[in-house]
Design a protein around this motif. Structure first.
Motif, PDB file in Angstrom:
ATOM      1  N   GLU A 112      -8.266   2.782  -2.203  1.00 38.36           N
ATOM      2  CA  GLU A 112      -7.420   3.649  -3.022  1.00 38.36           C
ATOM      3  C   GLU A 112      -8.263   4.739  -3.678  1.00 38.36           C
ATOM      4  O   GLU A 112      -9.328   4.464  -4.244  1.00 38.36           O
ATOM      5  CB  GLU A 112      -6.694   2.829  -4.089  1.00 38.36           C
ATOM      6  N   ALA A 113      -7.771   5.973  -3.599  1.00 39.23           N
ATOM      7  CA  ALA A 113      -8.421   7.156  -4.182  1.00 39.23           C
ATOM      8  C   ALA A 113      -9.760   7.475  -3.530  1.00 39.23           C
ATOM      9  O   ALA A 113     -10.526   8.289  -4.043  1.00 39.23           O
ATOM     10  CB  ALA A 113      -8.593   7.009  -5.693  1.00 39.23           C
ATOM     11  N   GLN A 122      -4.483   8.123   0.167  1.00 31.40           N
ATOM     12  CA  GLN A 122      -5.591   8.168  -0.791  1.00 31.40           C
ATOM     13  C   GLN A 122      -5.523   9.394  -1.697  1.00 31.40           C
ATOM     14  O   GLN A 122      -6.442   9.627  -2.478  1.00 31.40           O
ATOM     15  CB  GLN A 122      -6.928   8.188  -0.037  1.00 31.40           C
ATOM     16  N   SER A 123      -4.448  10.163  -1.599  1.00 29.03           N
ATOM     17  CA  SER A 123      -4.387  11.447  -2.283  1.00 29.03           C
ATOM     18  C   SER A 123      -4.029  11.357  -3.756  1.00 29.03           C
ATOM     19  O   SER A 123      -4.118  12.359  -4.477  1.00 29.03           O
ATOM     20  CB  SER A 123      -3.385  12.366  -1.567  1.00 29.03           C
ATOM     21  N   ALA A 124      -3.626  10.193  -4.224  1.00 35.58           N
ATOM     22  CA  ALA A 124      -3.263   9.974  -5.629  1.00 35.58           C
ATOM     23  C   ALA A 124      -3.242   8.464  -5.847  1.00 35.58           C
ATOM     24  O   ALA A 124      -3.224   7.695  -4.876  1.00 35.58           O
ATOM     25  CB  ALA A 124      -1.891  10.577  -5.936  1.00 35.58           C
ATOM     26  N   PRO A 125      -3.242   8.013  -7.098  1.00 43.86           N
ATOM     27  CA  PRO A 125      -3.078   6.575  -7.319  1.00 43.86           C
ATOM     28  C   PRO A 125      -1.823   6.080  -6.612  1.00 43.86           C
ATOM     29  O   PRO A 125      -0.757   6.707  -6.686  1.00 43.86           O
ATOM     30  CB  PRO A 125      -2.953   6.480  -8.836  1.00 43.86           C
ATOM     31  N   ARG A 126      -1.928   4.975  -5.905  1.00 42.74           N
ATOM     32  CA  ARG A 126      -0.835   4.573  -5.020  1.00 42.74           C
ATOM     33  C   ARG A 126       0.443   4.221  -5.764  1.00 42.74           C
ATOM     34  O   ARG A 126       1.544   4.503  -5.280  1.00 42.74           O
ATOM     35  CB  ARG A 126      -1.305   3.423  -4.126  1.00 42.74           C
ATOM     36  N   SER A 149      -3.782  -3.933  -1.453  1.00 39.10           N
ATOM     37  CA  SER A 149      -3.582  -2.679  -2.178  1.00 39.10           C
ATOM     38  C   SER A 149      -2.117  -2.258  -2.158  1.00 39.10           C
ATOM     39  O   SER A 149      -1.567  -1.813  -3.173  1.00 39.10           O
ATOM     40  CB  SER A 149      -4.462  -1.586  -1.569  1.00 39.10           C
TER      41      SER A 149
END
Length: 264
Positions: A126-127, A193-197, A226
């Motif tokens: 993530e991220a 991965q472009s922002a907090p999921r 995740s």
């Protein structure tokens, strides 16, 4: 018999449809389309026998579906929108491998997704930045016209004999033709991965099941954890299988277990 539907942008999408009952749209992963994927064709029939109305498409630019480069995540979501319309406006989505990331994007953007069923989605941390770096490398190879290099790179991290068997097999010309389409898979993975999921997927309300084989690669387990942590109504489940594969009847049995008792 192959049927067709057009996206809102006029791209013709080919699909098979079988069965009656709960609508279910299948979303293939990086190397999957009807001409080379007997397992998913078998899954379609097994699901149809268990109370599903199954829509099994070729993704844009693959098999009998139209589409021209560049292949983007938005085009995949547009195809899923058209397939949801075919199914009556509401359906479950089953996403296989990187197709699971596309299914997540569709569920975040489209109405009518009633349940998500995701098989071993290869998400990065993530991220993390690895997804964006991978997408840039894939785009570089696609732009250079290096189709073999595109597919070889996409399968990096998997057992090398998988690619070598594909490269040496009689269906290689079909895989080579669809190589530019994996750009959309890479974009979907980078998007996760472009922002907090939890924020990225805040619009997803559909119950979600993340499916793993009995002997999954460790990164599939991390990705499943995740997804479950980020979605309010998600769970993990196991299907007999290993090496990123399953038997159609086993997977169909597991998916049918989520049908209401009256539909089984």
């Amino acid at each position: 018999m192959t049927e067709y539907v057009q996206t809102e942008d006029g791209v013709r999408i080919a699909y098979d449809r079988e069965g009656a009952g709960q609508p279910l749209v299948l979303i293939g992963g990086a190397g999957q389309f009807r001409a080379v994927d007997p397992d998913t064709r078998g899954l379609t029939s097994e699901l149809a026998a268990r109370g599903f109305d199954v829509v099994h498409p070729d993704r844009p630019g693959r098999g009998d579906s139209a589409g021209d480069p560049p292949f983007r995540l938005a085009g995949e979501v547009a195809a899923i929108r058209a397939l949801l319309d075919v199914a009556g406006g509401r359906a479950w989505l089953y996403g296989s491998s990187s197709g699971g990331a596309i299914a997540l994007a569709a569920a975040a953007r489209l109405p009518g997704v009633e349940r998500l069923l995701l098989w071993e989605v290869p998400l990065g941390e993530e991220a993390g930045a690895d997804g964006a770096e991978f997408l840039a490398a894939i785009r570089q190879r696609v732009a250079a016209g290096d189709r073999e290099g595109t597919l070889r790179l996409f399968m990096d991290g998997m057992p090398p004999e998988w690619f070598e068997a594909m490269r040496a097999g009689p269906q290689w010309p079909l895989f080579e033709r669809m190589a530019p389409t994996v750009e959309a898979d890479a974009e979907a993975l980078a998007w996760t991965q472009s922002a907090p999921r939890a924020r990225l997927w805040s619009s997803i309300t559909a119950p979600t099941v993340v499916l793993l084989g009995t002997a999954p690669f460790p990164f599939f387990v991390d990705a499943a954890d995740s997804i479950v942590a980020a979605l309010p109504s998600a769970e993990r489940a196991e299907v007999p299988g290993s090496g990123h594969r399953w038997r159609p009847a086993d997977l169909a049995d597991r998916l049918a277990g989520y049908l209401p008792a009256a539909a089984q």
